[in-house]
Design a protein around this motif. Structure first.
Motif, mmCIF file in Angstrom:
data_model
loop_
_atom_site.group_PDB
_atom_site.id
_atom_site.type_symbol
_atom_site.label_atom_id
_atom_site.label_comp_id
_atom_site.label_asym_id
_atom_site.label_seq_id
_atom_site.Cartn_x
_atom_site.Cartn_y
_atom_site.Cartn_z
ATOM 1 N N PHE A 62 16.761 -19.544 60.487
ATOM 2 C CA PHE A 62 16.471 -19.583 61.912
ATOM 3 C C PHE A 62 15.549 -20.767 62.193
ATOM 4 C CE2 PHE A 62 13.521 -16.699 59.814
ATOM 5 C CZ PHE A 62 12.273 -17.035 60.308
ATOM 6 N N GLU A 63 15.335 -21.041 63.464
ATOM 7 C CA GLU A 63 14.442 -22.132 63.860
ATOM 8 C C GLU A 63 13.099 -21.568 64.307
ATOM 9 O OE1 GLU A 63 15.980 -25.952 65.758
ATOM 10 O OE2 GLU A 63 17.446 -24.484 66.445
ATOM 11 N N LYS A 64 12.030 -22.240 63.910
ATOM 12 C CA LYS A 64 10.679 -21.846 64.313
ATOM 13 C C LYS A 64 9.836 -23.100 64.450
ATOM 14 C CE LYS A 64 6.740 -18.938 63.007
ATOM 15 N NZ LYS A 64 6.189 -18.012 61.971
ATOM 16 N N ASP A 65 9.231 -23.254 65.615
ATOM 17 C CA ASP A 65 8.379 -24.417 65.894
ATOM 18 C C ASP A 65 9.121 -25.733 65.626
ATOM 19 O OD1 ASP A 65 6.283 -22.664 66.484
ATOM 20 O OD2 ASP A 65 5.626 -22.600 64.396
ATOM 21 N N GLY A 66 10.391 -25.756 66.001
ATOM 22 C CA GLY A 66 11.172 -26.975 65.888
ATOM 23 C C GLY A 66 11.671 -27.297 64.499
ATOM 24 N N ASP A 67 11.527 -26.365 63.560
ATOM 25 C CA ASP A 67 11.965 -26.614 62.190
ATOM 26 C C ASP A 67 12.821 -25.451 61.714
ATOM 27 O OD1 ASP A 67 12.262 -27.929 59.821
ATOM 28 O OD2 ASP A 67 10.250 -27.495 59.061
ATOM 29 N N TYR A 68 13.635 -25.697 60.696
ATOM 30 C CA TYR A 68 14.444 -24.633 60.108
ATOM 31 C C TYR A 68 13.644 -23.898 59.047
ATOM 32 C CZ TYR A 68 18.522 -26.803 62.314
ATOM 33 O OH TYR A 68 19.419 -27.323 63.216
ATOM 34 N N THR A 69 13.784 -22.573 59.047
ATOM 35 C CA THR A 69 13.096 -21.766 58.051
ATOM 36 C C THR A 69 13.943 -20.524 57.763
ATOM 37 O OG1 THR A 69 10.956 -20.765 57.480
ATOM 38 C CG2 THR A 69 11.737 -20.455 59.742
ATOM 39 N N GLY A 70 13.387 -19.589 57.021
ATOM 40 C CA GLY A 70 14.115 -18.389 56.639
ATOM 41 C C GLY A 70 14.212 -18.278 55.130
ATOM 42 N N PHE A 71 14.664 -17.141 54.649
ATOM 43 C CA PHE A 71 14.725 -16.884 53.217
ATOM 44 C C PHE A 71 15.581 -17.914 52.490
ATOM 45 C CE2 PHE A 71 16.566 -14.366 49.583
ATOM 46 C CZ PHE A 71 15.412 -14.323 48.824
ATOM 47 N N ASP A 72 16.799 -18.152 52.981
ATOM 48 C CA ASP A 72 17.678 -19.137 52.349
ATOM 49 C C ASP A 72 17.075 -20.535 52.383
ATOM 50 O OD1 ASP A 72 19.570 -17.203 51.858
ATOM 51 O OD2 ASP A 72 20.872 -17.751 53.536
ATOM 52 N N ILE A 73 16.563 -20.911 53.553
ATOM 53 C CA ILE A 73 16.019 -22.256 53.723
ATOM 54 C C ILE A 73 14.806 -22.470 52.820
ATOM 55 C CG2 ILE A 73 15.168 -23.967 55.359
ATOM 56 C CD1 ILE A 73 18.026 -23.069 55.906
ATOM 57 N N ASP A 74 13.916 -21.486 52.770
ATOM 58 C CA ASP A 74 12.723 -21.627 51.936
ATOM 59 C C ASP A 74 13.079 -21.700 50.452
ATOM 60 O OD1 ASP A 74 11.368 -21.491 54.289
ATOM 61 O OD2 ASP A 74 10.170 -19.721 53.796
ATOM 62 N N LEU A 75 14.091 -20.918 50.040
ATOM 63 C CA LEU A 75 14.539 -20.993 48.651
ATOM 64 C C LEU A 75 15.097 -22.383 48.338
ATOM 65 C CD1 LEU A 75 16.419 -17.692 47.642
ATOM 66 C CD2 LEU A 75 14.331 -18.639 46.647
ATOM 67 N N MET A 76 15.940 -22.887 49.243
ATOM 68 C CA MET A 76 16.523 -24.201 49.015
ATOM 69 C C MET A 76 15.466 -25.300 49.059
ATOM 70 S SD MET A 76 19.602 -23.697 48.247
ATOM 71 C CE MET A 76 19.838 -25.450 47.999
ATOM 72 N N ARG A 77 14.436 -25.130 49.882
ATOM 73 C CA ARG A 77 13.357 -26.118 49.927
ATOM 74 C C ARG A 77 12.578 -26.119 48.602
ATOM 75 N NH1 ARG A 77 11.678 -25.077 54.609
ATOM 76 N NH2 ARG A 77 12.606 -26.892 55.642
ATOM 77 N N ALA A 78 12.353 -24.925 48.057
ATOM 78 C CA ALA A 78 11.664 -24.837 46.768
ATOM 79 C C ALA A 78 12.517 -25.458 45.663
ATOM 80 C CB ALA A 78 11.345 -23.379 46.441
ATOM 81 N N ILE A 79 13.829 -25.239 45.725
ATOM 82 C CA ILE A 79 14.738 -25.821 44.736
ATOM 83 C C ILE A 79 14.757 -27.342 44.854
ATOM 84 C CG2 ILE A 79 17.189 -26.057 44.139
ATOM 85 C CD1 ILE A 79 17.479 -23.047 44.707
ATOM 86 N N SER A 80 14.874 -27.842 46.080
ATOM 87 C CA SER A 80 14.922 -29.296 46.270
ATOM 88 C C SER A 80 13.605 -29.946 45.840
ATOM 89 C CB SER A 80 15.247 -29.636 47.731
ATOM 90 O OG SER A 80 14.223 -29.194 48.612
ATOM 91 N N SER A 82 11.615 -28.922 43.473
ATOM 92 C CA SER A 82 11.571 -28.944 42.009
ATOM 93 C C SER A 82 12.542 -29.979 41.438
ATOM 94 C CB SER A 82 11.895 -27.559 41.439
ATOM 95 O OG SER A 82 13.241 -27.198 41.696
ATOM 96 N N MET A 83 13.522 -30.392 42.231
ATOM 97 C CA MET A 83 14.467 -31.432 41.817
ATOM 98 C C MET A 83 13.986 -32.819 42.214
ATOM 99 S SD MET A 83 17.981 -29.415 42.910
ATOM 100 C CE MET A 83 19.115 -30.748 42.490
ATOM 101 N N GLY A 84 12.865 -32.884 42.929
ATOM 102 C CA GLY A 84 12.346 -34.160 43.384
ATOM 103 C C GLY A 84 13.146 -34.754 44.525
ATOM 104 N N LEU A 85 13.741 -33.884 45.346
ATOM 105 C CA LEU A 85 14.599 -34.318 46.441
ATOM 106 C C LEU A 85 14.058 -33.856 47.783
ATOM 107 C CD1 LEU A 85 18.042 -33.307 44.853
ATOM 108 C CD2 LEU A 85 17.100 -35.627 44.990
ATOM 109 N N GLU A 86 14.367 -34.605 48.834
ATOM 110 C CA GLU A 86 14.108 -34.149 50.187
ATOM 111 C C GLU A 86 15.156 -33.090 50.548
ATOM 112 O OE1 GLU A 86 11.568 -35.121 52.147
ATOM 113 O OE2 GLU A 86 10.849 -36.356 50.475
ATOM 114 N N LEU A 87 14.874 -32.314 51.590
ATOM 115 C CA LEU A 87 15.834 -31.313 52.055
ATOM 116 C C LEU A 87 16.256 -31.631 53.482
ATOM 117 C CD1 LEU A 87 17.237 -28.560 51.329
ATOM 118 C CD2 LEU A 87 15.430 -27.465 52.677
ATOM 119 N N ALA A 88 17.562 -31.630 53.722
ATOM 120 C CA ALA A 88 18.107 -31.805 55.067
ATOM 121 C C ALA A 88 18.998 -30.611 55.380
ATOM 122 C CB ALA A 88 18.916 -33.097 55.160
ATOM 123 N N VAL A 89 18.913 -30.128 56.621
ATOM 124 C CA VAL A 89 19.672 -28.944 57.037
ATOM 125 C C VAL A 89 20.626 -29.307 58.163
ATOM 126 C CG1 VAL A 89 19.534 -26.575 57.896
ATOM 127 C CG2 VAL A 89 17.720 -27.471 56.414
#
Length: 268
Positions: A62-80, A82-89
């Protein structure tokens, strides 16, 4: 929000087209490792892990304060991270995700959208190890006379199209139940609030977020042995899939997965 999403999708298509032209020109980016955003993992955009998700679908995305968040998004952000990558949604429709179209077209690297792993989907998608066990549920207004799925006889129930919730509903409701399919939860729950449908049958965590201080209640839960997985292209994404599974296991081992899980599903 939909205007913003349309604009974002347009930019994504333009970016993919531009990168395709660049690739034809003989880029040397394939020599870089994944932490530098090279093409060893076949990334759409070097240095960035691009995910596609059907937003909103709280608490998963979902969107909050102009950014994407949520369980899936936070997991993917943590994964990215740890991979040394930026995250784009990228916000896309669920049909395009579960069919594999947005992945095959190069719009994103990973589908992260509370997607159940099924045998049908595995025919055209590659899935990570399961990261979430889910149930289906039936949500109704608090004063409804619907207490079970059998009570939907002669009633109208809303579902999200293309989901396992829709499949379960069509297979289990009484024959005279009208099933209305909506593109996303953004249309589905408002249909219940406006009395366009008598009930909603979909994933339990999503319905839990729609109870609105007791105005709506979950009258039944259905165990379906469903697991969510992150999706990639069936062919050509083997290295990325292996890396995603490794990072997901790492998050579970170091406690980060549990931290993110508790943020959205803790009963405390």
């Amino acid at each position: 929000m939909r205007i913003h999403s349309t604009f974002t999708k347009a930019l994504a298509v333009s970016a993919v087209a531009l990168m395709s032209l660049t690739a034809c020109g003989g880029s040397d980016s394939g020599d870089a490792d994944s932490s530098a955003g090279g093409n060893e993992l076949g990334l759409v955009q070097p240095g960035t892990l691009t995910i596609c998700s059907d937003v909103p679908y709280p608490p998963f995305e979902f969107e909050k304060d102009g950014d994407y968040t949520g369980f899936d998004i936070d997991l993917m952000r943590a994964i990215s991270d740890s991979m040394g990558l930026e995250l784009a949604v990228q916000d896309v429709g669920f049909d395009g995700l579960q069919s594999g179209v947005v992945l095959a077209s190069g719009q994103c690297d990973v589908g992260a959208s509370a997607m159940t792993i099924t045998e049908d989907r595995k025919e055209h998608l590659g899935f990570t190890d399961g990261y979430y066990d889910s149930e289906q549920s039936l949500l109704v207004p608090k004063d409804s006379d619907i207490k079970s799925i059998e009570d939907l006889a002669g009633k109208t129930v809303g579902v999200q199209q293309g989901t396992t919730g829709e499949n379960y509903t069509r297979e289990n409701v009484p024959s005279d139940t009208e099933v209305k399919a909506y593109p996303s939860d953004a249309e589905l729950f408002p249909a219940l609030k406006s009395k366009g449908v008598d009930a909603v049958l979909q994933d339990l965590p999503v319905n839990l977020g729609h109870q609105e201080d007791g105005q709506y209640v979950i009258v039944e839960k259905y165990k379906t042995d469903e697991q969510y997985g992150f999706a990639v292209n069936k062919e050509g994404s083997e290295a990325l899939l292996k890396e995603l599974d490794a990072k997901l296991a790492e998050l579970k081992d170091n406690g980060k997965y549990q931290e993110i899980y508790d943020k959205y599903f803790s009963t405390k």
